[in-house]
Design a protein around this motif. Structure first.
Motif, PDB file in Angstrom:
ATOM      1  N   GLY A 149      93.468   9.379  62.471  1.00 35.09           N
ATOM      2  CA  GLY A 149      92.823   8.391  63.312  1.00 35.09           C
ATOM      3  C   GLY A 149      93.788   7.311  63.773  1.00 35.09           C
ATOM      4  O   GLY A 149      94.950   7.260  63.357  1.00 35.09           O
ATOM      5  N   TRP A 150      93.283   6.423  64.634  1.00 36.45           N
ATOM      6  CA  TRP A 150      94.123   5.357  65.181  1.00 36.45           C
ATOM      7  C   TRP A 150      94.723   4.480  64.096  1.00 36.45           C
ATOM      8  O   TRP A 150      95.803   3.895  64.253  1.00 36.45           O
ATOM      9  CB  TRP A 150      93.302   4.494  66.143  1.00 36.45           C
ATOM     10  N   TRP A 151      94.031   4.397  62.933  1.00 39.95           N
ATOM     11  CA  TRP A 151      94.489   3.525  61.854  1.00 39.95           C
ATOM     12  C   TRP A 151      95.819   3.964  61.262  1.00 39.95           C
ATOM     13  O   TRP A 151      96.508   3.174  60.630  1.00 39.95           O
ATOM     14  CB  TRP A 151      93.425   3.451  60.764  1.00 39.95           C
ATOM     15  N   SER A 155      94.398   0.069  51.701  1.00 39.99           N
ATOM     16  CA  SER A 155      92.958  -0.182  51.595  1.00 39.99           C
ATOM     17  C   SER A 155      92.349  -0.528  52.945  1.00 39.99           C
ATOM     18  O   SER A 155      91.182  -0.204  53.207  1.00 39.99           O
ATOM     19  CB  SER A 155      92.689  -1.303  50.594  1.00 39.99           C
ATOM     20  N   LEU A 156      93.104  -1.186  53.827  1.00 41.35           N
ATOM     21  CA  LEU A 156      92.586  -1.525  55.146  1.00 41.35           C
ATOM     22  C   LEU A 156      92.469  -0.280  56.022  1.00 41.35           C
ATOM     23  O   LEU A 156      91.543  -0.155  56.823  1.00 41.35           O
ATOM     24  CB  LEU A 156      93.479  -2.567  55.817  1.00 41.35           C
ATOM     25  N   LEU A 157      93.396   0.641  55.852  1.00 42.64           N
ATOM     26  CA  LEU A 157      93.316   1.903  56.592  1.00 42.64           C
ATOM     27  C   LEU A 157      92.132   2.726  56.094  1.00 42.64           C
ATOM     28  O   LEU A 157      91.413   3.346  56.888  1.00 42.64           O
ATOM     29  CB  LEU A 157      94.617   2.694  56.434  1.00 42.64           C
ATOM     30  N   ASP A 158      91.919   2.718  54.786  1.00 36.78           N
ATOM     31  CA  ASP A 158      90.793   3.449  54.206  1.00 36.78           C
ATOM     32  C   ASP A 158      89.473   2.888  54.719  1.00 36.78           C
ATOM     33  O   ASP A 158      88.517   3.638  54.962  1.00 36.78           O
ATOM     34  CB  ASP A 158      90.834   3.364  52.683  1.00 36.78           C
ATOM     35  N   VAL A 186      94.881  -8.967  62.578  1.00 39.48           N
ATOM     36  CA  VAL A 186      93.902  -9.272  63.632  1.00 39.48           C
ATOM     37  C   VAL A 186      93.725  -8.055  64.533  1.00 39.48           C
ATOM     38  O   VAL A 186      92.592  -7.655  64.862  1.00 39.48           O
ATOM     39  CB  VAL A 186      94.348 -10.492  64.463  1.00 39.48           C
ATOM     40  N   SER A 187      94.839  -7.451  64.941  1.00 38.50           N
ATOM     41  CA  SER A 187      94.787  -6.273  65.803  1.00 38.50           C
ATOM     42  C   SER A 187      93.989  -5.151  65.150  1.00 38.50           C
ATOM     43  O   SER A 187      93.131  -4.517  65.783  1.00 38.50           O
ATOM     44  CB  SER A 187      96.214  -5.799  66.110  1.00 38.50           C
ATOM     45  N   HIS A 188      94.261  -4.900  63.877  1.00 38.62           N
ATOM     46  CA  HIS A 188      93.556  -3.850  63.140  1.00 38.62           C
ATOM     47  C   HIS A 188      92.070  -4.160  63.058  1.00 38.62           C
ATOM     48  O   HIS A 188      91.226  -3.272  63.252  1.00 38.62           O
ATOM     49  CB  HIS A 188      94.160  -3.733  61.740  1.00 38.62           C
TER      50      HIS A 188
END
Length: 283
Positions: A86-88, A98-101, A150-152
């Protein structure tokens, strides 16, 4: 099979569910491997998400384990089928895993329910509000790190804007609405954004006012993602030492009940919208 040194939370969840099925069948890894036609070492690597697994192998395992829930088997096979990035993934190595998850969890969820007492939910934050939140993170983030986060966060909000948006319910306590992140202009922009988002058919914003008194779940943030079957639901909790994912069935049931009770105490959609507008007008 290719080893995956850093499995995503979704792949780790698939591995954990396959291990649960084996254990419920009362089979050792050696017994299961022999019945499936593989080695115990390979099975161990699958159950620890070090190796991937094919949908066909998932179904074979389900047969060996005498799983009688076809919807669960289909859901697990679908998880094995999905190997797209995915984009992440563009943030891997830049942001904490953890933010990607979390982004991956939201992307695959069928519905999302959130309850926050001190913060505006991330999916409803404006860029300016999010930037002020990240500036308060300790240890302090550098300006580039703040902008990456912020972007994420803003990219995560795509699940509410895409052609098949996820039904989303956000229960927000009045305390979160009155937090002064960044000054009057940013606060007004954030509250106006909440009112606008609440007008979308798939978004429900429900406010618990101060005068509602005490309520279950006060003091914690709860983020509930519904999967294709109840066994694959997940709760994301923000904790002082970092985020935690909860997937034990008994605990999932407890969080569903907790969210139901919080929702019952909240104002309805129209009342909540008018409540936010009243705070906005008082600024």
């Amino acid at each position: 099979m290719v080893a995956r040194p850093v499995p995503t939370a979704r792949r780790a969840r698939l591995a954990a569910e396959l291990r649960k099925l084996r254990e419920r069948a009362g089979m050792t890894a050696t017994e299961a491997a022999a019945a499936i036609g593989t080695s115990s070492g390979q099975l161990s690597n699958v159950e620890t998400a070090r190796f991937g697994v094919s949908p066909e192998r998932v179904r074979a395992m389900a047969r060996v384990y005498s799983v009688c829930d076809p919807q669960l088997v289909d859901a697990l096979a679908a998880m094995a089928t999905d190997r797209t990035n995915g984009w992440w993934e563009q943030y891997r190595g830049v942001l904490p895993p953890s933010l990607l998850d979390l982004a991956e969890l939201e992307h695959h969820a069928l519905t999302l329910r959130a309850a926050y007492t001190a913060h505006i939910p991330g999916l409803l934050q404006t860029p300016d509000h999010a930037r002020e939140v990240f500036r308060q993170v300790l240890p302090e983030l550098t300006p580039p790190e703040v902008e990456h986060r912020v972007s994420h966060r803003i990219k995560r909000q795509e699940v509410l804007y895409r052609s098949n948006p996820i039904p989303y319910t956000a229960i927000i306590h009045e305390a979160a609405l009155r937090m002064q992140f960044g000054g009057p202009a940013i606060v007004k922009g954030q509250l106006s954004h909440l009112v606008e988002m609440g007008e979308r058919k798939h978004v429900r914003i429900l406010v618990i006012p101060f005068n509602a008194g005490s309520f279950p779940g006060a003091g914690q943030s709860i983020y509930y993602a519904r999967g294709p079957v109840p066994q694959l639901d997940t709760v994301h909790l923000d904790q002082s030492h970092g985020p935690a994912l909860v997937d034990a069935e008994a605990r999932l049931g407890g969080y569903r009940l907790l969210l139901d009770r919080m929702e019952a105490m909240a104002l309805d959609r129209e009342e909540s919208s008018q409540f936010v507008i009243s705070i906005l007008r008082s600024l």
